[in-house]
Design an enzyme around this catalytic site. Structure first.
Site, PDB file in Angstrom:
ATOM      1  CG  ASP A 136      -1.890   1.078   1.299  1.00 38.99           C
ATOM      2  OD1 ASP A 136      -2.678   1.207   0.342  1.00 38.99           O
ATOM      3  OD2 ASP A 136      -1.916   1.824   2.300  1.00 38.99           O
ATOM      4  CD  GLU A 186      -2.214   2.607  -3.369  1.00 42.41           C
ATOM      5  OE1 GLU A 186      -3.264   3.228  -3.584  1.00 42.41           O
ATOM      6  OE2 GLU A 186      -1.729   2.468  -2.225  1.00 42.41           O
TER       7      GLU A 186
END
Length: 614
Positions: free
Chosen positions: A337, A366
């Site tokens: 993330d 990400e």
């Protein structure tokens, strides 16, 4: 004069390893009277190189060739252009649209150089990813034990998620539907029918919100989802169906309501918020302690991790750390993330720990922009040089594909796709997560058929459903968009329920429950046909670049050319029929999906497409 995507002018094209020779060649009008040409390279933040080019003969009657060789000494980014001494004085040859050269003060070309020996896992390319938001996928009916306080359970599967503020005026994301790991196990045959080979799970560790990006305990499965034993069982069962499990690692911040921070006092403690003697105190940055602390985008419930903390890095990446623990229990890798908010040393340490534990573990980040040249917080990132990420979520792909079907010029969509191909190492390209939607974006159907969001509030979003006319258009567009998704370089990723026809704007409307028993059966079958296409054309799609054929008005046409197969995809996103003249030999191709050619002419109806195989 120059084309960075054509091996006649730059060989090899695209990203290259350090130490590999690159041949540059330019062709100039004889009338310029060029007496000297120079290749100018600027190493990002480093050395400049000026390479003299040699005159090497005529190109027809009125053009001439100049050439040179350059070997990048080390990994990193290089930016280059050419300078020409002519009868008009000193001129620059720089980058224009499409990677071609023009005499102007335009942009420089980018050269991505990675470390020799940089490899990515071979098990992901050729497969299909499927993203699951665990609370909303499937509820097994298994009894839930030790449920933490403060959670609201919905009575009925499929009710509208809570989107209004509670009595305190906050949106807490504390409503749950009870989807669990055993529910995913029960749906593995369904996922296999879609051709899924890798299941990407949004966070599954103990957290006190339904999205679980506010981690409370990295070492424990959230009780609503199950147990550590349930996770290991999921991994074993998934393997039986040819499916691997990719976990979501939220390592930039934790929850304030966590074992580590413990602002709410839920855990025995002491957490960093409670005592400077806490073993987690140096994980966070206070100014002053305890009331003020660094937090993610200003959310007090998401205190940021001090990633330089050695105890945190050891907790995450040590021999018995979090990264290794869940790989040991059966995970195949990590999706990281907000990768652009993780430091380079931490990224490298995560990647090293994962590789040591499982040699083919996937580390996927990400990143919303072009990850090859990303600048975050004033620093150029080095994701693809060989020690950090294997690949990323391909948000530029999403912009190009959905844009093409909602008004973007075909040539602009093609340019986005080709720029990514040029800038990314080939081993990164084949592992790209090509998605049309995620938990952070509007549903693909809504984008393709509904009104643009344009900052409208949640109350407006909650009322929106596509009309029958809008939905009909959106479904036709989604077929074309998903055909691109399954045939462009990278790995297609289905956001759970897209194949069932789910709609919705932003959180929480893009995170509704999977509509079991109310799916769009025809759309689901379409996705199965795309999986069959990927198998039929596997040799064409494996390790082959995107070769553009045409990009005009609202039409795109491209070829994927393998050693023994070639696949041609043609799409018309417009409201009028279009004709495409096929390259020689394609009139004999087998039509896998869509329209068949008549001789060398392929006629595509409005929002039409064709997939041809040779």
């Amino acid at each position: 004069m120059f084309d960075s995507r054509n091996p006649v002018y730059k060989n090899p094209v695209g990203a290259t390893p350090a130490g590999q020779n690159i041949h540059f060649k330019i062709t100039l009008p004889r009338g310029l009277g060029c007496t000297a040409a120079t290749l100018n390279l600027q190493e990002d933040g480093g050395e400049q190189f000026h390479w003299g080019m040699f005159w090497c003969g005529m190109n027809g009657n009125d053009r001439e060739w100049w050439e040179c060789d350059f070997t990048p000494p080390r990994s990193g980014l290089y930016f280059y252009s050419f300078s020409l001494q002519t009868n008009r004085g000193m001129l620059g040859l720089s980058r224009a649209f499409g990677g071609r050269g023009e005499l102007s003060g335009g942009d420089k070309w980018q050269l991505t150089v990675y470390e020799p020996g940089f490899e990515t896992p071979r098990w992901l390319p050729g497969g299909i990813l499927y993203q699951v938001f665990p609370d909303r996928f499937y509820r097994s009916g298994q009894a839930k034990k030790e449920i933490p306080y403060g959670r609201k359970m919905h009575d009925e599967w499929g009710e509208e998620p809570q989107w209004q503020p509670d009595e305190t005026g906050e949106i807490t994301n504390r409503d749950f539907f009870g989807g669990d790991l055993q529910g995913i196990v029960q749906k593995l045959p369904y996922l296999q029918s879609l051709g899924v080979t890798c299941l990407y799970l949004n966070p599954i560790f103990e957290s006190h919100s339904n999205h679980r990006y506010d981690t409370a305990d990295y070492s424990r499965i959230d009780p609503l989802l199950g147990t550590e034993r349930d996770f290991a069982h999921l991994c074993r069962e998934a393997e039986r169906f040819g499916i691997r499990i990719l976990l979501d690692g939220v390592f930039n911040h934790t929850g304030s309501d966590s074992v580590y921070f413990n602002r709410e006092g839920r855990y025995p403690g002491p957490g960093a918020y409670q005592s400077k003697e806490s073993p987690y105190y140096d994980w966070y940055s206070f100014s002053p302690w305890p009331e003020k602390y660094d937090c993610w985008w200003g959310f007090l419930t998401l205190p940021c991790i001090n990633e330089c903390s050695e105890s945190y890095q050891q907790y995450l990446c040590g021999k018995n750390g979090i990264v290794r623990k869940w790989l040991r229990l059966g995970a195949a890798g990590w999706r990281l993330d907000v990768a652009d908010e993780l430091t380079d040393p931490l990224l490298e340490r995560i990647a090293e720990a994962a590789k040591e534990e499982k040699s083919d573990a996937l580390i996927l980040g990400e990143v919303w922009e072009d990850a090859s040249n990303k600048i975050a917080y004033g620093q150029r990132r080095r994701y693809f040089q060989g020690r950090q990420l294997h690949s990323v979520m391909n948000y530029p792909f999403r912009s190009a594909v959905l844009g093409f079907f909602t008004g973007m010029r075909a040539k602009d969509a093609m340019e986005i796709l080709l720029t990514v191909q040029e800038n990314y190492p080939p081993q990164v390209l084949r592992c790209l997560m090509n998605h049309l939607g995620t938990h952070d974006t509007e549903r693909a159907l809504t984008v393709l058929g509904g009104e643009a969001l344009n900052g409208r509030d949640r109350e407006w979003q909650s009322r929106q459903r596509l009309s029958p006319t809008q939905r009909g258009i959106a479904l036709r567009r989604l077929r074309g968009a998903s055909l691109m998704q399954y045939t462009l370089p990278g790995v297609p990723c289905i956001y759970y329920g897209d194949e069932a026809g789910m709609e919705g704007y932003r959180d929480p409307f893009n995170r509704r429950c999977f509509p079991w028993g109310k799916e769009d059966a025809a759309l689901t079958e379409w996705y199965r046909s795309l999986a069959r296409l990927r198998q039929t054309a596997r040799a064409a799609l494996e390790d082959s670049p995107l070769v553009p054929v045409a990009a005009f008005r609202r039409c795109l046409c491209y070829i994927r050319q393998g050693k023994t197969q070639r696949l041609l995809i043609a799409l018309n996103s417009g409201s009028a029929a279009e004709q495409i003249t096929l390259p020689a030999g394609w009139e004999k191709a087998t039509c896998l999906l869509g329209e068949s050619p008549s001789g060398s002419i392929l006629t595509l109806p409005p929002i039409g497409f064709s997939a041809l195989l040779l």
